[in-house]
Scaffold this motif. Structure first.
Motif, mmCIF file in Angstrom:
data_model
loop_
_atom_site.group_PDB
_atom_site.id
_atom_site.type_symbol
_atom_site.label_atom_id
_atom_site.label_comp_id
_atom_site.label_asym_id
_atom_site.label_seq_id
_atom_site.Cartn_x
_atom_site.Cartn_y
_atom_site.Cartn_z
ATOM 1 N N MET A 31 0.821 -1.203 0.000
ATOM 2 C CA MET A 31 0.000 0.000 0.000
ATOM 3 C C MET A 31 0.856 1.254 0.000
ATOM 4 S SD MET A 31 -3.276 -0.826 0.577
ATOM 5 C CE MET A 31 -3.869 0.697 1.314
ATOM 6 N N ARG A 32 0.324 2.318 -0.613
ATOM 7 C CA ARG A 32 0.812 3.651 -0.302
ATOM 8 C C ARG A 32 -0.015 4.119 0.896
ATOM 9 N NH1 ARG A 32 -0.582 3.811 -5.492
ATOM 10 N NH2 ARG A 32 1.053 3.279 -6.951
ATOM 11 N N THR A 33 0.011 5.417 1.216
ATOM 12 C CA THR A 33 -0.757 5.858 2.388
ATOM 13 C C THR A 33 -2.235 5.508 2.272
ATOM 14 O OG1 THR A 33 0.003 7.927 1.467
ATOM 15 C CG2 THR A 33 0.038 7.714 3.874
ATOM 16 N N ARG A 34 -2.842 5.858 1.167
ATOM 17 C CA ARG A 34 -4.288 5.700 1.087
ATOM 18 C C ARG A 34 -4.748 4.786 -0.033
ATOM 19 N NH1 ARG A 34 -6.732 8.729 4.641
ATOM 20 N NH2 ARG A 34 -8.737 8.121 3.826
ATOM 21 N N SER A 35 -3.815 4.319 -0.855
ATOM 22 C CA SER A 35 -4.255 3.511 -1.987
ATOM 23 C C SER A 35 -3.289 2.348 -2.209
ATOM 24 C CB SER A 35 -4.327 4.386 -3.247
ATOM 25 O OG SER A 35 -3.061 4.959 -3.485
ATOM 26 N N PRO A 36 -3.796 1.240 -2.750
ATOM 27 C CA PRO A 36 -2.919 0.098 -2.982
ATOM 28 C C PRO A 36 -2.036 0.314 -4.214
ATOM 29 C CG PRO A 36 -5.125 -0.405 -3.724
ATOM 30 C CD PRO A 36 -5.172 0.980 -3.169
ATOM 31 N N VAL A 37 -0.859 -0.297 -4.190
ATOM 32 C CA VAL A 37 0.029 -0.230 -5.345
ATOM 33 C C VAL A 37 -0.442 -1.214 -6.424
ATOM 34 C CG1 VAL A 37 2.446 -0.514 -6.093
ATOM 35 C CG2 VAL A 37 1.939 0.388 -3.814
ATOM 36 N N TRP A 38 -1.183 -2.252 -5.986
ATOM 37 C CA TRP A 38 -1.510 -3.369 -6.877
ATOM 38 C C TRP A 38 -2.799 -3.197 -7.677
ATOM 39 C CZ3 TRP A 38 -6.129 -5.066 -5.058
ATOM 40 C CH2 TRP A 38 -6.397 -4.876 -3.687
ATOM 41 N N ALA A 39 -3.434 -2.037 -7.556
ATOM 42 C CA ALA A 39 -4.673 -1.824 -8.324
ATOM 43 C C ALA A 39 -4.730 -0.384 -8.793
ATOM 44 C CB ALA A 39 -5.899 -2.125 -7.466
ATOM 45 N N VAL A 40 -5.444 -0.154 -9.887
ATOM 46 C CA VAL A 40 -5.577 1.196 -10.423
ATOM 47 C C VAL A 40 -6.917 1.309 -11.145
ATOM 48 C CG1 VAL A 40 -4.556 0.782 -12.707
ATOM 49 C CG2 VAL A 40 -4.220 3.010 -11.601
ATOM 50 N N ALA A 41 -7.479 2.514 -11.147
ATOM 51 C CA ALA A 41 -8.704 2.758 -11.912
ATOM 52 C C ALA A 41 -8.324 3.449 -13.211
ATOM 53 C CB ALA A 41 -9.662 3.631 -11.103
ATOM 54 N N TRP A 42 -8.688 2.823 -14.305
ATOM 55 C CA TRP A 42 -8.417 3.407 -15.621
ATOM 56 C C TRP A 42 -9.734 3.987 -16.120
ATOM 57 C CZ3 TRP A 42 -5.847 0.218 -20.178
ATOM 58 C CH2 TRP A 42 -5.617 1.094 -21.247
ATOM 59 N N LYS A 43 -9.809 5.307 -16.091
ATOM 60 C CA LYS A 43 -11.078 5.986 -16.371
ATOM 61 C C LYS A 43 -11.426 5.955 -17.852
ATOM 62 C CE LYS A 43 -12.297 8.523 -12.766
ATOM 63 N NZ LYS A 43 -13.527 8.268 -12.002
ATOM 64 N N PHE A 44 -12.716 5.948 -18.144
ATOM 65 C CA PHE A 44 -13.181 6.090 -19.520
ATOM 66 C C PHE A 44 -13.110 7.562 -19.924
ATOM 67 C CE2 PHE A 44 -16.299 2.287 -19.348
ATOM 68 C CZ PHE A 44 -15.249 1.418 -19.587
ATOM 69 N N PRO A 45 -12.930 7.804 -21.221
ATOM 70 C CA PRO A 45 -12.994 9.200 -21.670
ATOM 71 C C PRO A 45 -14.385 9.760 -21.387
ATOM 72 C CG PRO A 45 -12.917 7.685 -23.546
ATOM 73 C CD PRO A 45 -12.704 6.868 -22.319
ATOM 74 N N ALA A 46 -14.438 10.998 -20.965
ATOM 75 C CA ALA A 46 -15.720 11.619 -20.651
ATOM 76 C C ALA A 46 -16.502 11.865 -21.927
ATOM 77 C CB ALA A 46 -15.496 12.922 -19.916
ATOM 78 N N GLN A 47 -17.803 11.677 -21.845
ATOM 79 C CA GLN A 47 -18.649 11.979 -22.995
ATOM 80 C C GLN A 47 -19.238 13.352 -22.774
ATOM 81 O OE1 GLN A 47 -21.088 8.387 -22.885
ATOM 82 N NE2 GLN A 47 -20.008 7.709 -24.695
ATOM 83 N N ARG A 48 -18.366 14.309 -22.904
ATOM 84 C CA ARG A 48 -18.769 15.674 -22.596
ATOM 85 C C ARG A 48 -18.456 16.587 -23.756
ATOM 86 N NH1 ARG A 48 -16.678 16.192 -16.338
ATOM 87 N NH2 ARG A 48 -18.002 14.519 -15.569
#
Ligand SMILES: [Zn+2]
Length: 670
Positions: free
Chosen positions: A306-323
Motif C-alpha cells: 500500500m501507499r498511504t491511502r491507496s494500494p500499489v496493486w490496483a488502479v482505476a483506468w477511467k473512460f474518456p468523458a462523454q462531454r
C-alpha cells in the motif's frame, strides 16, 4: 391463546420462503428469472398472509422481514476491519503502462502479469460482514476507516443475501462491493417521481447514496437498488490465492458479481479489454465510468502493498468523458400530467458520443439554481449511455455581457394559471385540473388499468375526443352519446358501443380505483386504498377533515393537505357533480365483514410482546377494524402494552376502553 400451527401450514410457509429466496437469487444474482412478476407477487402475498395469520411462525430471516417497521434515529459509525481504500486513477494508455512499469520490481516471473479487469461501476461502496454465513453488518465506506452502519437499509436490497448459500461458508468474511442502480430503473424512477412532483435525481449514484442514508428503510426497500461484490475485506475460515478465486467464491455464496469482469494475461490484453468495455459502455445496463485493474495474484498484491491511502496493486483506468461544450440558446417549460412544470435546455446542436444533441434536461428549479445558468452561456454537457444529456455547468468566465437571466414562469405556459411551488418540494406546478396540457395525460391516466380500466380509451383516442370537442374533462366521458362517437373518423357503431359498455362498467368501479383515477397528488394506489377503507364512500372522503385524515395510519401532512386541497377546488367539485349526473357511483370499499373488530377504530400503543406492531395491525384489518395512529374521540378501543404513555392517558381521559395484548388476541380469536 397458544395454538399449534397445522403441519401443512408450517410446511407451506417454509416452502414459500425457499421459493421466494430462490426466485430472488435467480432474478437478482443470476439475472435469469424463473417466475413472472405476477407469480412472484402471488407467492409473496401468500407468505405475508400466512405469517400474519400465524405469528408463531415469525422468522427474522424470512424474505418478508427485509423491511423493518421502525424508523432509525441515525446511523452508528462503523469501523472497518481493514481500511476501505480508494484507487489511484489513470486516464490514458500511457499512464496505464507507467503504472504497470512501477510494479515491475515486485515481479518474480512474467507469468505473474495476470490481471483482473472489472468495470468500475458508478455507485456507492458497501461492505458486508457475514458471520457463520449470516449478514450481520453493512456499512458505507465513509472516510475509508470509519463508515456508517446502514445494515437495515442494506437488508432491503434483494441482491444481498441475508444468509450465504452453500455449506462451505467461512466463519467470518468482509465482502466489499458496490450498490448501484440500473440505468433503465433509474430513468423509470425519475419519470414517475417527476410525474408525482417528487424530487428527481441527477444520476444513479446520487440516487443510490441518498437511498442508503434514509432513516426509514421502507424508502430504499421501494427503490430499485442492486449490489455487486468485487473485493475481499478480510476472511477467517477460508483462504484464496487470487482475485479470480475470490469472485468465484462470492458467486458460490450467492452474491452477484459483475458479469463483465475478466481475468486476462499480459498488459496488451488489459488494453484490449478496456477498449471493448469503452465500446460496450452504452449497452451494459449500468453506468460504468472506467475499469479497475487489479493484480490477480494475492501473494503479489501482498508484496506490492500500500501507499498511504491507496494500494500499489490496483488502479482505476477511467473512460474518456462523454462531454462537450456548447451554447444554451433558451430554456423551455413543459407541463406534465400532474401539472409539474419542468425546465429543459435548448442547446446549439452539438455532436456528442454518436448523436446530435439539441436538448438537455435541467431537472427542476433547484438544479437551475445550482447551475446559475444564463441564456447565452457556454455550457458543458454530458451524455452517459442512452441518457437524456444533462447540463453539468456553465462557464461564466466566457460571458460577453449579452447573456440574459432565465425567467421562471409564474403562469402555466399552457393555461396561464398561476403556478405554485409546494412546500418542501422542488416541483413547480400548475394546479388547474382543466389545464389543456394536463388533460390528455390526465384522461389517459383516468382510463388506465390501475384506475378505472376503460379499455379502448388510450392516449390516441383521448386526443381524438378532445380534438373533436366531444370531451373537455373526465366527467364528459360519462355523457358521451353513441351517435356522436360512431360518427368519428375510424370509429363506427361497434366501437362506439364497446366504449360505452366499458364506460358503463367504469361507473361503479371500487372507490379506491376511482380515487387513483382522479390523480390527486400523493394519492397513489396505497393511499387510495387507505382512504377508501377508512371513509367507505366518495362522500365520506369528500367530507373528511384534516384531523380525521391525519388520524389514519400511514397518512401524513402532505397527503392530507393534498386531499383537502383537491376537494376544496371548486372546479373539481363541479366535475364530480357532473360525473354523478352521468351515473358515476364508485362502489364502497367495505372492510372485511364479520370480524371481531368490524367497524371499529383501534389504536395500538406501548410494547407488544406476542405480535410485532405490523402483525397486530394486520390482525386488526383482517378482523374488519382500522388501526389509527392517534387517540381521539373517534377511537373505539386502545390496545396498550407496557410502556404506553400519552396515548394511554388520552384514552383514559376520553373514557375509551383500554385492553391489553392478551385480551386483544383473545377477542381476535387467538
Ligand atoms: Zn396549466
Amino acid at each position: 391463546m397458544t395454538r399449534s400451527v397445522p403441519d401443512e401450514t408450517r410446511t407451506r410457509v417454509l416452502e414459500l420462503r425457499d421459493l421466494i429466496r430462490e426466485a430472488d437469487y435467480r432474478y437478482y444474482v443470476l439475472d435469469d428469472p424463473t417466475l413472472t412478476d405476477t407469480q412472484y407477487d402471488e407467492l409473496y402475498r401468500e407468505l405475508v398472509a400466512l405469517e400474519g395469520e400465524w405469528p408463531e411462525l415469525h422468522d427474522p430471516e424470512s424474505p418478508t422481514q427485509r423491511v423493518p417497521g421502525v424508523v432509525a434515529e441515525g446511523f452508528e459509525p462503523f469501523e472497518h476491519p481493514s481500511p476501505m481504500v480508494s484507487l489511484d486513477n489513470v486516464t490514458d494508455e500511457e499512464q496505464f503502462r507507467d503504472w504497470v512499469g512501477s510494479g515491475d520490481r515486485y515481479l518474480r516471473s512474467e507469468d505473474e502479469r495476470r490481471y483482473s479487469v472489472e468495470p468500475k461501476i458508478d455507485g456507492i461502496g458497501l461492505e458486508l460482514i457475514y458471520e457463520e454465513g449470516v449478514l450481520v453488518t453493512a456499512s458505507t465506506r465513509g472516510d475509508g476507516l470509519v463508515g456508517e452502519n446502514v445494515t437495515a437499509n442494506a437488508r432491503t436490497i434483494r441482491s444481498i443475501p441475508q444468509r450465504l448459500r452453500g455449506d462451505d461458508v467461512p466463519a467470518w468474511i468482509a465482502i466489499r462491493g458496490e450498490c448501484y442502480c440500473r440505468k433503465e430503473d433509474f430513468f423509470a424512477f425519475n419519470r414517475a417521481a417527476e410525474e408525482a412532483g417528487e424530487r428527481t435525481f441527477a444520476n444513479p449514484r446520487n440516487f443510490v447514496g441518498g437511498s442508503l442514508r434514509m432513516l426509514d428503510s421502507r424508502i430504499p426497500a421501494s427503490r430499485p437498488i442492486r449490489y455487486f461484490a468485487y473485493a475481499l475485506g478480510g476472511v477467517r475460515g477460508a483462504s484464496f490465492d487470487n482475485q479470480d478465486a475470490i469472485l468465484e467464491a462470492f458467486r458460490s455464496y450467492g452474491l452477484p458479481t459483475i458479469p463483465e469482469a475478466r481475468i486476462v494475461d499480459g498488459v496488451d490484453a488489459v488494453a484490449t479489454r478496456y477498449a471493448e468495455l469503452v465500446e460496450a459502455r452504452d449497452d451494459v445496463p449500468y453506468e460504468m465510468d472506467g475499469v479497475v485493474v487489479k493484480v490477480d495474484d494475492l501473494a503479489l498484491q501482498e508484496r506490492m502493498g500500500m501507499r498511504t491511502r491507496s494500494p500499489v496493486w490496483a488502479v482505476a483506468w477511467k473512460f474518456p468523458a462523454q462531454r462537450a461544450l456548447t451554447r444554451l440558446n433558451d430554456v423551455d417549460w413543459s407541463v406534465g400530467r400532474t401539472g409539474v412544470v419542468t425546465p429543459r435546455a435548448i442547446l446549439e446542436p452539438v455532436f456528442l458520443a454518436g448523436v446530435t444533441v439539441q436538448h438537455a434536461t435541467l431537472h427542476n428549479l433547484d438544479e437551475l439554481e445550482r447551475l446559475q445558468l444564463q441564456i447565452g452561456d457556454e455550457v458543458e454537457i454530458e451524455r452517459a449511455g442512452d441518457v437524456i444529456p444533462k447540463v453539468l455547468r456553465a462557464l461564466p468566465e466566457q460571458r460577453s455581457g449579452d447573456e440574459r437571466d432565465i425567467v421562471v414562469p409564474d403562469r402555466c405556459p399552457a393555461c396561464d394559471t398561476e403556478l405554485h411551488r409546494d412546500e418542501g418540494k422542488v416541483a413547480l406546478r400548475c394546479g388547474n385540473f382543466a389545464c389543456p396540457a394536463q388533460i390528455t395525460g390526465h384522461l389517459a391516466h383516468f382510463a388506465s388499468r390501475g384506475a378505472l380500466d376503460i379499455r379502448g380509451l388510450g392516449e390516441k383516442q383521448v386526443t381524438q375526443l378532445l380534438r373533436e370537442g366531444l370531451i373537455k374533462d373526465a366527467a364528459d366521458l360519462f355523457h358521451l352519446e353513441e351517435d356522436a362517437l360512431a360518427g368519428l373518423e375510424r370509429w363506427g357503431p361497434k366501437s362506439a358501443q364497446n366504449l360505452l359498455a366499458q364506460l358503463d362498467a367504469a361507473r361503479t368501479r371500487p372507490l379506491d380505483r376511482f380515487l387513483v383515477g382522479l390523480g390527486i397528488r400523493e394519492v397513489g394506489e396505497r393511499g387510495a386504498k387507505i382512504l377508501a377503507r377508512a371513509f367507505g364512500t366518495l362522500d365520506g372522503v369528500r367530507a373528511a377533515t384534516k384531523e380525521e385524515l391525519l388520524e389514519l395510519d400511514e397518512v401524513g401532512e402532505a397527503l392530507a393537505d393534498s386531499v383537502l386541497e383537491w376537494f376544496g377546488e371548486e372546479r373539481n367539485e363541479a366535475m364530480l357533480e357532473r360525473m354523478a349526473q352521468g351515473g358515476v357511483a364508485p362502489a364502497a370499499v367495505a372492510a372485511p365483514s364479520g370480524g371481531a373488530f368490524e367497524g371499529l377504530t383501534l389504536v395500538l400503543t406501548g410494547k407488544l410482546e406476542e405480535l410485532s406492531r405490523d402483525e397486530a395491525k394486520r390482525l386488526v384489518e383482517a378482523q374488519g377494524g382500522r388501526a389509527a395512529s392517534s387517540v381521539s374521540k373517534r377511537t373505539d378501543l386502545v390496545v396498550a402494552g407496557p410502556g404506553a404513555g400519552s396515548k394511554l392517558k388520552k384514552a383514559e381521559e376520553l373514557e375509551i376502553e383500554v385492553i391489553d395484548e392478551a385480551e386483544f388476541l383473545r377477542r381476535a380469536g387467538r
